[in-house]
Each structure stands twice: as C-alpha cells, then as structure tokens.
Motif scaffolding. Structure first.
Motif, PDB file in Angstrom:
ATOM      1  N   ILE A  52       0.826  -1.209   0.000  1.00 30.32           N
ATOM      2  CA  ILE A  52       0.000   0.000   0.000  1.00 30.32           C
ATOM      3  C   ILE A  52       0.859   1.257   0.000  1.00 30.32           C
ATOM      4  CG2 ILE A  52      -1.951  -1.138   1.121  1.00 30.32           C
ATOM      5  CD1 ILE A  52      -1.050   0.074   3.759  1.00 30.32           C
ATOM      6  N   TRP A  53       2.114   1.139   0.451  1.00 29.95           N
ATOM      7  CA  TRP A  53       2.981   2.316   0.507  1.00 29.95           C
ATOM      8  C   TRP A  53       3.717   2.569  -0.809  1.00 29.95           C
ATOM      9  CZ3 TRP A  53       7.679   0.565  -0.842  1.00 29.95           C
ATOM     10  CH2 TRP A  53       8.021  -0.741  -0.497  1.00 29.95           C
ATOM     11  N   PHE A  54       3.508   1.718  -1.804  1.00 32.18           N
ATOM     12  CA  PHE A  54       4.231   1.871  -3.069  1.00 32.18           C
ATOM     13  C   PHE A  54       3.974   3.270  -3.622  1.00 32.18           C
ATOM     14  CE2 PHE A  54       5.396   0.916  -7.478  1.00 32.18           C
ATOM     15  CZ  PHE A  54       6.503   0.100  -7.286  1.00 32.18           C
ATOM     16  N   PRO A  55       5.032   4.067  -3.834  1.00 33.77           N
ATOM     17  CA  PRO A  55       4.853   5.489  -4.174  1.00 33.77           C
ATOM     18  C   PRO A  55       4.294   5.704  -5.588  1.00 33.77           C
ATOM     19  CG  PRO A  55       7.170   4.886  -4.277  1.00 33.77           C
ATOM     20  CD  PRO A  55       6.446   3.702  -3.698  1.00 33.77           C
ATOM     21  N   SER A  56       3.498   6.747  -5.737  1.00 34.20           N
ATOM     22  CA  SER A  56       2.912   7.064  -7.040  1.00 34.20           C
ATOM     23  C   SER A  56       3.995   7.472  -8.038  1.00 34.20           C
ATOM     24  CB  SER A  56       1.886   8.191  -6.903  1.00 34.20           C
ATOM     25  OG  SER A  56       2.498   9.355  -6.352  1.00 34.20           O
ATOM     26  N   THR A  57       5.110   8.014  -7.554  1.00 33.55           N
ATOM     27  CA  THR A  57       6.200   8.414  -8.450  1.00 33.55           C
ATOM     28  C   THR A  57       6.877   7.215  -9.089  1.00 33.55           C
ATOM     29  OG1 THR A  57       7.662   8.501  -6.517  1.00 33.55           O
ATOM     30  CG2 THR A  57       6.680  10.580  -7.267  1.00 33.55           C
ATOM     31  N   ALA A  58       6.673   6.022  -8.502  1.00 29.41           N
ATOM     32  CA  ALA A  58       7.253   4.796  -9.056  1.00 29.41           C
ATOM     33  C   ALA A  58       6.184   3.940  -9.727  1.00 29.41           C
ATOM     34  CB  ALA A  58       7.948   3.998  -7.959  1.00 29.41           C
ATOM     35  N   ALA A  59       5.073   4.566 -10.105  1.00 29.22           N
ATOM     36  CA  ALA A  59       3.951   3.832 -10.698  1.00 29.22           C
ATOM     37  C   ALA A  59       4.396   3.086 -11.952  1.00 29.22           C
ATOM     38  CB  ALA A  59       2.818   4.789 -11.027  1.00 29.22           C
TER      39      ALA A  59
END
Length: 296
Positions: A52-59
């Motif tokens: 859930i913490w996977f960053p949006s910048t690394a989408a």
C-alpha cells in the motif's frame, strides 16, 4: 557515448525486485520523461503483492507477483509479457545461511526468468543489468562459516581486480549472464551500502538504524554504535539508490557499456565515528559519543 536508439519501438523494462531500494528508484527513473530512451514502459515484480505504501512516483505499467525460484510460477506469470520485455533490471536477492545456498537460489531465480523471456517466440530481450556490491571484492562476509577466514582485496576496489577464491553468488550470476552472450548483453553494477527508501529491503541500513534508535528511546537505553571497532574507525562510502538507477539505465542503452562491470558510489567517504557525533541526541537516550571500551 553512442546510445542504442530505436524509433519504432520503445524499450520495455522488467524490474525484478521493484519494492527494494534500488527497484523503487529504477521505477521512478525509468518512468521519468527525462530518462534515456524514455519514458519507458515498465513492469515491476516482487514475490509479494504490491504494498500500500508503493509510491505514485514509481507507478509501473504492470505489477507482477511471482516466485522466481519456482520455474512453473515464473513461466505462468511472465509468459504474457515475454514478447514485450527488452531489458531486465535485476535487483532481486534471496539470502540463505551459507554462500553455497545463496549461489543455488539466486542463480536458479535468474536462470528461470531468462529462460521464460528468451523462449518467447518473438522475444525482444536484449540486455540485463545486474545489481551486486562490494561482496564481489570482500568475499561472503555474511556467511559465518566463511567470514573468519576471508582475505579480501585491499581498497580501492577496481572493477578489474581478480575474483577471490571463495563461493560468491555474485560470481555465479555474472557467469550465467555471460553464458548468454552474444544473444543478449549485460552490465554489472557494484554498489557500496545503498541509501534508499524501502521498508522491504533486507539491507536498508538507514531504516535499521532508525528502528534501533526508536527502540533505544523507548527503553531509555544508550544509543550505542552497533558495529565493530574497525568500522567505527575506518572510512566507509555509500551509494544513493537514485544514482544507481541512473547508472543502470545509462549502461542499458549505451553500446560501449555492453558486458562490463561498473562500481557505483556517491564519491565521498566518511567514518561512522564522525557521523555518530552529528546524530541528534534525545535527553532520555543520552549522549551518542562512545569510548573505545564501549565498542564491540
């Protein structure tokens, strides 16, 4: 340097180990509009589901959960994209108690992924980047049965230093990649201690220190340096995961970088002794300055 350009088809990356420090930075760098030959189409993979913490910048364009040590699972999960992937960024690792076991499991993982991607009827796979580290020059320091007898190379570590006479899964992975030349090329990226943001990374030194400091504060204990006298007194360096990512991408698309190894550090050195004196001190924890007898 001359870069490999393809105006008809954009490169497609598979990051194996995308939730680690290097993997997250690679995903961010590859998706950037300023990425070499980019922005890339990026698939990210890991053994566990997307956190859930996977960053949006690394989408990523697709997140794939599979166990690379299981050939059947690898084939099932990677076959749908096996005809797309042009570049594999290998930043995955599994750790066992002995280095012989590390060799077996990590070599099997890489072999399984390459087998699936290369066997695709219209495989586009052309390059794989391999993340390793200073164990290449120091030997299996985490293997207790081996570490006491290790005789590492003296620094500075140069890429052309000969291999040490000890089992090392880095050597095994390099040899496996070399066995696929010339049908694909590879590059090896040897970092020092990696600085990055990932709670899932096995070797996240900064997160480990933060947890240790939190425990010390909770228990009212002295925030003592947890390392050895040698590491306290001697120089050390680190590798920013963002710098590593840029080197991976550069080597992946630059013709002159084929089948070579590259060291990658931030370029500056420090001692843990000097760093420890700069860390914030909580009144409940106490002073951070250590005397020699307090070191392990």
């Amino acid at each position: 340097m001359e870069q490999i350009q393809n105006s008809d088809q954009k490169p497609v990356a598979l990051i194996v180990g995308v939730t680690g420090m290097a993997g997250l930075s690679l995903a961010e760098a590859l998706k950037s509009p300023t990425a070499l030959n980019g922005p890339w189409k990026v698939y990210g993979s890991a053994r566990r589901s997307k956190p859930i913490w996977f960053p949006s910048t690394a989408a990523v364009d697709g997140y794939i959960t599979f166990d690379a040590a299981d050939l059947a699972d690898t084939h099932e999960k990677l076959s749908p994209i096996s005809g797309e992937v042009t570049h594999v960024f290998w930043v995955a690792i599994q750790v066992r108690e002995s280095e012989e076991d590390n060799v077996k499991i990590n070599k099997a993982m890489l072999a399984n992924v390459l087998s699936v991607l290369k066997s695709a009827p219209a495989s586009r796979l052309s390059h794989i980047t391999l993340q390793t580290g200073t164990q290449h020059y120091m030997g299996p320091v985490h293997d207790q049965a081996q570490s006491a007898q290790l005789v590492p190379h003296d620094p500075p570590f140069r890429e052309d230093l000969p291999r040490l006479p000890y089992p090392n899964f880095y050597y095994a992975l390099e040899d496996l990649m070399a066995s696929h030349v010339p049908s694909l090329s590879y590059s090896v990226h040897r970092s020092s201690i990696i600085i990055g943001a990932s709670p899932r990374s096995v070797y996240n030194a900064l997160l480990t220190l933060a947890v240790y400091a939190t425990i010390c504060r909770h228990e009212g204990s002295r925030f003592r340096y947890p390392g050895t006298r040698y590491t306290w007194e001697h120089f050390c360096d680190m590798s920013d995961a963002r710098v590593l990512a840029q080197q991976h991408i550069w080597a992946a698309v630059t013709a002159q970088c084929k089948n070579q190894a590259f060291n990658c550090t931030n370029g500056d050195v420090f001692t843990w002794r000097s760093l420890w004196e700069l860390l914030p001190v909580d009144s409940k924890v106490g002073k951070t300055k250590l005397k020699p007898h307090q070191l392990k």
